[in-house]
Design a protein around this motif. Structure first.
Motif, PDB file in Angstrom:
ATOM      1  N   TYR A   5      34.706  54.324 113.197  1.00  0.00           N
ATOM      2  CA  TYR A   5      33.035  53.141 113.092  1.00  0.00           C
ATOM      3  C   TYR A   5      32.436  54.441 112.794  1.00  0.00           C
ATOM      4  O   TYR A   5      31.574  54.946 113.462  1.00  0.00           O
ATOM      5  CB  TYR A   5      33.031  52.691 114.616  1.00  0.00           C
ATOM      6  N   THR A  44      35.476  52.039 109.343  1.00  0.00           N
ATOM      7  CA  THR A  44      35.075  51.180 109.228  1.00  0.00           C
ATOM      8  C   THR A  44      33.819  51.260 109.173  1.00  0.00           C
ATOM      9  O   THR A  44      32.428  52.055 110.360  1.00  0.00           O
ATOM     10  CB  THR A  44      34.853  49.963 110.882  1.00  0.00           C
ATOM     11  N   ILE A  46      30.123  50.140 109.171  1.00  0.00           N
ATOM     12  CA  ILE A  46      28.859  48.950 109.920  1.00  0.00           C
ATOM     13  C   ILE A  46      27.529  49.247 109.333  1.00  0.00           C
ATOM     14  O   ILE A  46      26.875  50.228 110.041  1.00  0.00           O
ATOM     15  CB  ILE A  46      28.905  48.891 111.415  1.00  0.00           C
ATOM     16  N   CYS A  48      23.655  48.524 110.384  1.00  0.00           N
ATOM     17  CA  CYS A  48      22.422  47.299 111.656  1.00  0.00           C
ATOM     18  C   CYS A  48      20.978  47.120 110.669  1.00  0.00           C
ATOM     19  O   CYS A  48      20.820  48.268 111.293  1.00  0.00           O
ATOM     20  CB  CYS A  48      22.680  47.614 112.331  1.00  0.00           C
ATOM     21  N   SER A  58      24.388  39.538 103.814  1.00  0.00           N
ATOM     22  CA  SER A  58      25.116  39.531 104.282  1.00  0.00           C
ATOM     23  C   SER A  58      25.928  39.168 102.576  1.00  0.00           C
ATOM     24  O   SER A  58      26.782  39.057 101.892  1.00  0.00           O
ATOM     25  CB  SER A  58      25.373  38.499 105.733  1.00  0.00           C
ATOM     26  N   SER A  62      29.085  39.982 100.047  1.00  0.00           N
ATOM     27  CA  SER A  62      30.759  38.983 100.100  1.00  0.00           C
ATOM     28  C   SER A  62      30.867  38.863  98.987  1.00  0.00           C
ATOM     29  O   SER A  62      31.408  39.158  97.690  1.00  0.00           O
ATOM     30  CB  SER A  62      30.249  37.956 100.985  1.00  0.00           C
ATOM     31  N   PHE A  69      30.410  46.115 106.981  1.00  0.00           N
ATOM     32  CA  PHE A  69      30.020  44.549 107.512  1.00  0.00           C
ATOM     33  C   PHE A  69      28.830  45.453 108.451  1.00  0.00           C
ATOM     34  O   PHE A  69      28.318  46.172 108.624  1.00  0.00           O
ATOM     35  CB  PHE A  69      30.930  44.991 109.102  1.00  0.00           C
ATOM     36  N   GLY A  71      25.904  44.635 111.118  1.00  0.00           N
ATOM     37  CA  GLY A  71      25.702  44.339 112.776  1.00  0.00           C
ATOM     38  C   GLY A  71      23.841  44.197 112.855  1.00  0.00           C
ATOM     39  O   GLY A  71      23.521  44.392 111.938  1.00  0.00           O
ATOM     40  N   ALA A  96      26.672  38.602 111.214  1.00  0.00           N
ATOM     41  CA  ALA A  96      26.898  39.655 111.309  1.00  0.00           C
ATOM     42  C   ALA A  96      27.951  39.975 112.716  1.00  0.00           C
ATOM     43  O   ALA A  96      28.585  38.425 113.349  1.00  0.00           O
ATOM     44  CB  ALA A  96      25.661  40.334 112.033  1.00  0.00           C
ATOM     45  N   LYS A  97      29.112  40.732 112.298  1.00  0.00           N
ATOM     46  CA  LYS A  97      30.246  40.664 113.234  1.00  0.00           C
ATOM     47  C   LYS A  97      29.897  41.371 114.531  1.00  0.00           C
ATOM     48  O   LYS A  97      30.487  41.769 115.263  1.00  0.00           O
ATOM     49  CB  LYS A  97      31.071  41.542 112.412  1.00  0.00           C
ATOM     50  N   TYR A  98      28.931  42.624 114.152  1.00  0.00           N
ATOM     51  CA  TYR A  98      28.731  43.534 115.377  1.00  0.00           C
ATOM     52  C   TYR A  98      27.336  42.990 116.003  1.00  0.00           C
ATOM     53  O   TYR A  98      26.764  42.937 115.783  1.00  0.00           O
ATOM     54  CB  TYR A  98      29.014  44.709 114.842  1.00  0.00           C
TER      55      TYR A  98
END
Ligand code: PGA
Length: 226
Positions: A5, A44, A46, A48, A58, A62, A69, A71, A96-98
């Motif tokens: 990560y 991965t 991420i 934030c 986001s 997409s 990702f 966070g 967010a996923k995290y």
């Protein structure tokens, strides 16, 4: 090959136009061709950002199908409702996923206690946000159900004085063995030059990067070098 990560913590930095400029530079030729090689799917990445940027980033991730990702840097310990100035887990989970919980800056500047952090973890998990739970040493309690811990010794944060990789590895070993945590990251003055000295340690599963993540070129080198 272990799963890594690589987490960027932008803290209270970047306006919307600065974030756009960061993204354009971060996704440079080297990084794009690197990410396209299948062996690197084990990393991965991420980002934030501050709350203000979660929604637009986001959308961009997409829209352009970016292998990144999102966070959040904090979550309310309250559910949605009359809590002025708070962001609830259900709101964050839209983007967010995290979520980072328990960063030492929040423990110190906002007096966040272990009891409060436990409530934040519960709220996050209730809405499927994955906590990245920060500890300053192996004595900080870790709430049940946490699967990713970031070990960030206080003196190493933003100081240029990173922890010795062997010491970070032994703390990570203790956290994993004593608290049954699957993934332990290291954070504190990580740079493109030193990142691999951490990720090559047997018990370290990635890095949490503050200062160097603000520079898109440095952060893309960290992703590649990790
Ligand atoms: P740093 O910050 O990389 O600037 O040391 C790390 C962090 O606070 O998460």
């Amino acid at each position: 090959m272990k799963h890594l990560y690589i987490v960027a913590n932008w803290k209270a930095n970047k306006t919307s136009s600065e974030a756009h400029a960061w993204l354009i530079q971060f996704l440079n030729k080297d990084l794009i061709s690197y990410l396209h090689q299948s062996s690197h799917l084990k990393k991965t990445v991420i980002i934030c950002p501050p709350f203000t940027l979660l929604s637009e980033l986001s959308l961009l991730f997409s829209q352009y199908d970016l292998p990144l990702f999102l966070g959040a840097q904090n979550v309310s310990h309250f559910p949605e409702g009359p809590h002025t100035g708070e962001e609830s887990a259900v709101q964050l989970a839209e983007f967010a996923k995290y979520v980072i919980i328990g960063h030492s800056e929040r423990r110190e500047e906002f007096l966040e206690t272990d009891e409060l952090l436990l409530k934040k973890v519960h709220e996050a998990k209730r809405h499927m946000l994955i906590p990245i739970y920060c500890v300053r040493d192996e004595k900080d309690p870790i709430p049940e159900g946490v699967t990713i811990v970031a070990y960030e010794p206080k003196g190493a944060i933003g100081s240029g004085k990173a922890e010795l990789p062997s010491v970070a590895n032994s703390v990570a070993t203790n956290i994993k063995e004593n608290k049954q945590i699957p993934s332990v990251l290291y954070g504190g003055s990580v740079t493109p030059e030193n990142v691999h000295t951490y990720t090559s340690q047997s018990m370290i599963d990635g890095v949490l990067v503050g200062t160097a993540s603000l520079d898109p070129i440095l952060f893309s080198q960290i992703v590649i070098n990790a």
